[in-house]
Design a protein around this motif. Structure first.
Motif, PDB file in Angstrom:
ATOM      1  N   SER A  47      44.005  34.048  45.943  1.00  0.00           N
ATOM      2  CA  SER A  47      42.588  33.943  45.614  1.00  0.00           C
ATOM      3  C   SER A  47      42.045  32.601  46.094  1.00  0.00           C
ATOM      4  O   SER A  47      42.755  31.609  46.164  1.00  0.00           O
ATOM      5  CB  SER A  47      42.382  34.085  44.109  1.00  0.00           C
ATOM      6  N   ALA A  48      40.778  32.625  46.452  1.00  0.00           N
ATOM      7  CA  ALA A  48      40.128  31.405  46.934  1.00  0.00           C
ATOM      8  C   ALA A  48      40.011  30.422  45.778  1.00  0.00           C
ATOM      9  O   ALA A  48      39.777  30.818  44.641  1.00  0.00           O
ATOM     10  CB  ALA A  48      38.750  31.744  47.487  1.00  0.00           C
ATOM     11  N   PRO A  49      40.167  29.146  46.046  1.00  0.00           N
ATOM     12  CA  PRO A  49      40.039  28.164  44.972  1.00  0.00           C
ATOM     13  C   PRO A  49      38.604  28.141  44.450  1.00  0.00           C
ATOM     14  O   PRO A  49      37.654  28.370  45.204  1.00  0.00           O
ATOM     15  CB  PRO A  49      40.399  26.842  45.642  1.00  0.00           C
TER      16      PRO A  49
END
Length: 105
Positions: A47-49
């Protein structure tokens, strides 16, 4: 793997666990004909930060530190007439009367 619908119904949870481990799809049949296919979900990617995901997407144009050389109506009194009829809440201390409106030449 192929399985009749009746057997799938009886062993549904076990078959889903098995499919999740083996990643092999299951074809469900009725009277020997395929009617549905149970496939594993795609593996979720990283997942994207949350913080910093928009880094590099903004562009600064001009001076973002200096204030514009404009007179604010709050300081000049140009808009005091807008607040003339407002009453202060009973719980707050009395507010001084607005200063008379000044004209600029």
């Amino acid at each position: 793997m192929e399985i009749p619908a009746g057997e799938f119904k009886a062993k549904c949870l076990q078959l889903m666990d098995r499919m999740a481990r083996s990643r092999e799809p299951i074809v469900i049949t009725k009277r020997g004909k395929p009617v549905a296919k149970l496939v594993p979900l795609d593996e979720p990617g990283p997942s994207a930060p949350l913080f910093g995901y928009m880094a590099g997407t903004a562009e600064i144009r001009g001076d973002i530190v200096g204030t514009p050389h404009l007179e604010w109506s709050a300081l000049t009194g140009d808009e005091d007439y807008l607040y003339r009829d407002l009453k202060a809440p009973a719980s707050s201390p009395r507010v001084a009367e607005p200063t008379p409106r000044r004209r600029h030449k």
